[in-house]
Design an enzyme around this catalytic site. Structure first.
Site, PDB file in Angstrom:
ATOM      1  N   PRO A   2      25.487  46.743   3.593  1.00 45.44           N
ATOM      2  CA  PRO A   2      24.417  45.720   3.161  1.00 45.44           C
ATOM      3  C   PRO A   2      24.756  44.733   2.969  1.00 45.44           C
ATOM      4  O   PRO A   2      26.149  44.109   2.838  1.00 45.44           O
ATOM      5  CB  PRO A   2      24.208  46.536   1.800  1.00 45.44           C
ATOM      6  N   GLU A   3      23.844  43.400   3.320  1.00 42.41           N
ATOM      7  CA  GLU A   3      24.579  41.942   3.363  1.00 42.41           C
ATOM      8  C   GLU A   3      23.565  41.417   2.262  1.00 42.41           C
ATOM      9  O   GLU A   3      23.266  42.515   1.461  1.00 42.41           O
ATOM     10  CB  GLU A   3      24.231  41.506   4.974  1.00 42.41           C
TER      11      GLU A   3
END
Length: 283
Positions: A2-3
């Site tokens: 995830p960012e």
DNA sequence: AGGTTGACCTGGACGC
DNA sequence: TGCGTCCAGGTCAACC
């Protein structure tokens, strides 16, 4: 995996569900698990402590841990999800997914589970203040590297790229400049700013950099509002998918028509990463 | 010094 | 069905 928007969504979700709860027991998987701190240090910081708060710093999820409810935190548990990491809050009866490397059981019986198929995720502990050991000691807690893209000022943003010769996309991915931006949001923000990923950062005009900052912040905010992008196996703390992937304009859309001009989206490799852009809309 | 590349892991999608 | 290949949201160390 995830960012920033995905980590933000997960941190908010875990915070809402676990804040104020006490950790009654801790389990770590047997294989060479993705720990950066020794296992006994991690156990000492987590077991019997209360979760004062859960929040995001860059791509890290930070748990503030206190000896008791309402007291000053003495340690922090840092979770980096790597590429496929997940952090779930589940009932103890829920089946334990494959690749579960850590489980924290809470005083309401629920469990925080760290699941990571690809094992790029990392877990570590930071001791705070005088209660800490010398190792990893800090008075202020984890701040990470780089600036926060959602709050950086225009002047600070422009200054980041001064005299930088690397392609702008490579620098957007550099966590010591900005933290939290990864491959999806680098490509998407460059599209919305109308800038090609290969452009040398130092040769961007001030107006282009201002546009890029605006586009980056807009894309990140919209993605947070959508619960993040579920591209492979991302889910939030409840196991629910995000839906910002439906609004991607270039990322993983190679050959598909640009949503603005219908030109097929191009794919190149830059900084070792798949990079997607529209050759007509981005110059 | 700063930038690019490969290694680290596992799994899913696709072609034959 | 099975196998090989390519791709994947991140980060480091090692190389140019």
């Amino acid at each position: 995996m995830p960012e920033l928007p995905e980590v933000e969504t997960i941190a908010q979700g875990v915070n809402a569900r676990a804040r104020g709860r006490r950790i009654v027991s801790v389990f770590f998987g047997s294989k060479p698990e993705p720990l950066k701190s020794p296992r006994n240090e991690m156990l000492r910081a987590l077991k019997h402590h209360s979760i004062a708060q859960v929040r995001r710093v860059g791509k890290h999820i930070v748990f503030d841990l206190a000896r008791g409810a309402g007291t000053t935190p003495v340690a922090q548990w840092l979770v980096h999800l790597g590429m496929t990491g997940r952090l779930l809050v589940a009932q103890p009866e829920a089946p334990i997914p494959a690749h579960t490397h850590a489980i924290l059981r809470l005083d309401d019986r629920r469990e925080i589970r760290f699941v990571d198929a690809r094992r790029f995720g990392r877990l570590s502990v930071l001791w705070l203040g005088e209660d800490g050991t010398s190792e990893g000691f800090t008075g202020t807690g984890f701040v990470g590297t780089g600036r926060e893209p959602l709050t950086i000022s225009a002047e600070e943003f422009v200054a980041l790229f001064h005299r930088r010769k690397a392609p702008i996309k490579s620098l957007l991915l550099n966590q010591s400049l900005l933290h939290g931006v990864g491959n999806i949001y680098a490509d998407e923000s460059l599209f919305h700013a109308g800038i090609r990923p290969k452009r040398q950062a130092a040769r961007l005009t001030r107006a282009e950099l201002l546009r890029l900052r605006k586009a980056l912040q807009t894309v990140l905010r919209k993605a947070i509002a959508s619960g993040g992008s579920s591209v492979s196996d991302y889910v939030d703390a409840d196991g629910v998918q995000g839906f910002f992937q439906l609004e991607h304009c270039v990322y993983l859309r190679t050959g598909e028509p640009c949503r603005v001009c219908q030109m097929p989206i191009q794919r190149i490799v830059l900084a070792g990463r798949g990079t997607h852009y529209c050759s007509r809309c981005q110059s």
